[in-house]
Scaffold this motif. Sequence first.
Motif, short mmCIF file in Angstrom:
data_model
loop_
_atom_site.label_atom_id
_atom_site.label_comp_id
_atom_site.label_asym_id
_atom_site.label_seq_id
_atom_site.Cartn_x
_atom_site.Cartn_y
_atom_site.Cartn_z
N ILE A 189 0.88 -1.10 0.03
CA ILE A 189 -0.18 0.14 -0.16
C ILE A 189 0.72 1.27 0.06
CG2 ILE A 189 -1.73 1.20 1.65
CD1 ILE A 189 -3.00 -1.43 2.24
N ALA A 190 1.91 1.20 0.70
CA ALA A 190 2.68 2.23 0.67
C ALA A 190 3.43 2.56 -0.53
CB ALA A 190 4.08 2.14 1.94
N GLY A 191 4.01 1.48 -1.25
CA GLY A 191 4.47 1.68 -2.55
C GLY A 191 3.58 2.04 -3.66
N LEU A 192 2.38 1.78 -3.53
CA LEU A 192 1.23 2.01 -4.38
C LEU A 192 1.30 3.59 -3.98
CD1 LEU A 192 -1.29 -0.86 -4.48
CD2 LEU A 192 0.42 -0.30 -6.16
N ARG A 193 1.19 4.01 -2.95
CA ARG A 193 1.03 5.57 -2.60
C ARG A 193 2.03 6.39 -3.12
NH1 ARG A 193 -0.88 6.75 3.30
NH2 ARG A 193 -0.97 8.69 2.34
#
Length: 171
Positions: free
Chosen positions: A153-157
């Motif tokens: 999720i952090a990477g997609l953000r």
Amino acid sequence: MALTTDILASYRRPRTVLRRQAGRPGEARREARILVYLIIGCALIFVAQWPRLAREAHLDDTIPLEALMAGALFAWVFVAPLVFYALAGLLALMLRLTGPVDTFAVRLAVFWAVLVASPLMLLQGLAAGMIGPGPQAALAFVPAALAFFANLIAGLRVSLEGRAPAPYEGS
């Protein structure tokens, strides 16, 4: 920074690490680098399966340990990278519906999440090998799953941060 230092830092500040991994200004983005992340992560997860496979082979001698390990090797080293590439492509397509997206950063997010979760998968594999199937072994999987999804999720953000329109440089 060293890869192990970045992995440890990803448990506390995943977006900061992923921004740095996505590329510094002027630095070339290298697909080979993130592919190595995926291969190392899948290889560590394969190694994490060894205690469980040894337990299964010891308790049930109908399938030898070598056959179980060959199946796990094929699954984690040859099939899983293809699945993670497909997952990254599907996520990039889904995010592209909302606007432009950095596909390299999406692949980095997926592959980095696998690498960050892999040390915790070693713990889960050890628990599954020592304890056997049951709620305790399933509970040992929870930290690895949380690390994977938090970093994903952090990477997609981070991959969505780069889609802000560039400032207009007209007159």
